[in-house]
Design an enzyme around this catalytic site. Structure first.
Site, PDB file in Angstrom:
ATOM      1  N   ASP A 160       0.795  -0.973   0.058  1.00 29.83           N
ATOM      2  CA  ASP A 160       0.041  -0.087  -0.056  1.00 29.83           C
ATOM      3  C   ASP A 160       1.098   1.216  -0.028  1.00 29.83           C
ATOM      4  O   ASP A 160       2.205   0.984   0.215  1.00 29.83           O
ATOM      5  CB  ASP A 160      -1.008  -0.086   1.278  1.00 29.83           C
ATOM      6  CG  ASP A 160      -1.727   1.242   1.530  1.00 29.83           C
ATOM      7  OD1 ASP A 160      -2.347   1.624   0.363  1.00 29.83           O
ATOM      8  OD2 ASP A 160      -1.668   1.650   2.507  1.00 29.83           O
ATOM      9  N   ASP A 178      -1.545  -0.660   5.713  1.00 30.36           N
ATOM     10  CA  ASP A 178      -1.959  -0.680   7.024  1.00 30.36           C
ATOM     11  C   ASP A 178      -3.281  -0.387   7.324  1.00 30.36           C
ATOM     12  O   ASP A 178      -3.699   0.059   8.611  1.00 30.36           O
ATOM     13  CB  ASP A 178      -1.310   0.968   7.460  1.00 30.36           C
ATOM     14  CG  ASP A 178      -1.920   1.951   6.544  1.00 30.36           C
ATOM     15  OD1 ASP A 178      -1.921   1.793   5.225  1.00 30.36           O
ATOM     16  OD2 ASP A 178      -2.348   2.921   7.131  1.00 30.36           O
ATOM     17  N   ASP A 236       0.006   5.062   1.045  1.00 30.57           N
ATOM     18  CA  ASP A 236      -0.212   6.163   2.125  1.00 30.57           C
ATOM     19  C   ASP A 236      -0.180   5.424   3.421  1.00 30.57           C
ATOM     20  O   ASP A 236      -1.202   4.453   3.521  1.00 30.57           O
ATOM     21  CB  ASP A 236      -1.560   6.930   1.757  1.00 30.57           C
ATOM     22  CG  ASP A 236      -1.289   7.728   0.679  1.00 30.57           C
ATOM     23  OD1 ASP A 236      -0.312   8.492   0.537  1.00 30.57           O
ATOM     24  OD2 ASP A 236      -2.476   7.716  -0.210  1.00 30.57           O
TER      25      ASP A 236
END
Length: 227
Positions: free
Chosen positions: A13, A171, A15
């Protein structure tokens, strides 16, 4: 003696996983608030919402608005964000040497994000990663986005790799859901962005890591797809 290796393919991922982009988001929402004569937000206030996407951030900034009215703010948010892109954020500590280590080990790495592909590609140029990132799938690249498995499946297809040789790092719960649905090993990046009620222990990732620097250790990665 350990025989642990990095995975053949590491997918990330963007961001909250590779990039601490919350400062860019903060600059964006504070410009929107200033236009409206309102007080700025703090980094601590916006940070938990970053991995949830533009709509979630507009909801955090304008909680008094209806869902429809918040959604109407998204084009403005994306327009302002495009101007703040990469100006304030930076890779998390440990990310740059980790990518170097992956490449030195002969592994390939790529990005699967829900950020619009155009913005993600602009970031690759700003970071100097455009020739290093082996595949990039954005939130508008395909008909589906995470938590659907299609973005990860398409990344694997483009790389002509096997799912079993790949690990996905993210995250947000959607990242882990996408990996599980694709049959891919996963790492929950606990250094990223999440709301107070989000409990990563419920996500059922294969591994949970507290700091990005831990990715430098091959033994920290799920070993099913190592080489």
């Amino acid at each position: 003696m350990s025989h642990a290796r990095f995975p053949k393919v590491a997918l990330f991922d963007l961001d909250g996983t590779l990039l601490d982009s919350a400062p860019d988001m903060l600059a964006t929402v504070n410009r929107m608030l200033a236009i409206r004569g309102r007080a700025p937000m703090t980094l601590d206030a916006i940070r938990p919402h970053v991995s949830k996407g533009a709509r979630a951030m507009c909801g955090a900034v304008f909680p008094e608005l209806s869902i429809e009215a918040r959604d109407a703010q998204v084009p403005e948010f994306l327009s302002v964000y495009a101007e703040e892109l990469g100006r304030h954020g930076r890779p998390f500590d440990g990310i740059a040497p980790m990518l170097d280590a992956l490449e030195a080990a002969g592994s390939r790495w790529g990005i699967v994000t829900n950020k619009p592909e155009g913005l993600a590609r602009d970031l690759m140029l700003l970071l100097g990663w455009q020739d290093r990132c082996a595949v990039l799938i954005g939130g508008d690249t395909l008909p589906e986005r995470k938590p659907h498995p299609l973005p990860l499946q398409e990344a694997v297809r483009r790389l002509e790799a096997d799912i079993a040789d790949c690990v996905y790092v993210g995250d947000d719960e959607r990242d882990i859901q996408s990996a599980r649905a694709a049959g891919m090993a996963s790492i929950a990046a606990l250094w990223g962005y999440r709301l107070a009620h989000d409990d990563p222990r419920n996500w059922q990732a294969d591994v949970m890591l507290e700091q990005a620097t831990e990715l430098l250790d091959p033994t920290a990665w799920p070993q099913g797809g190592a080489h």
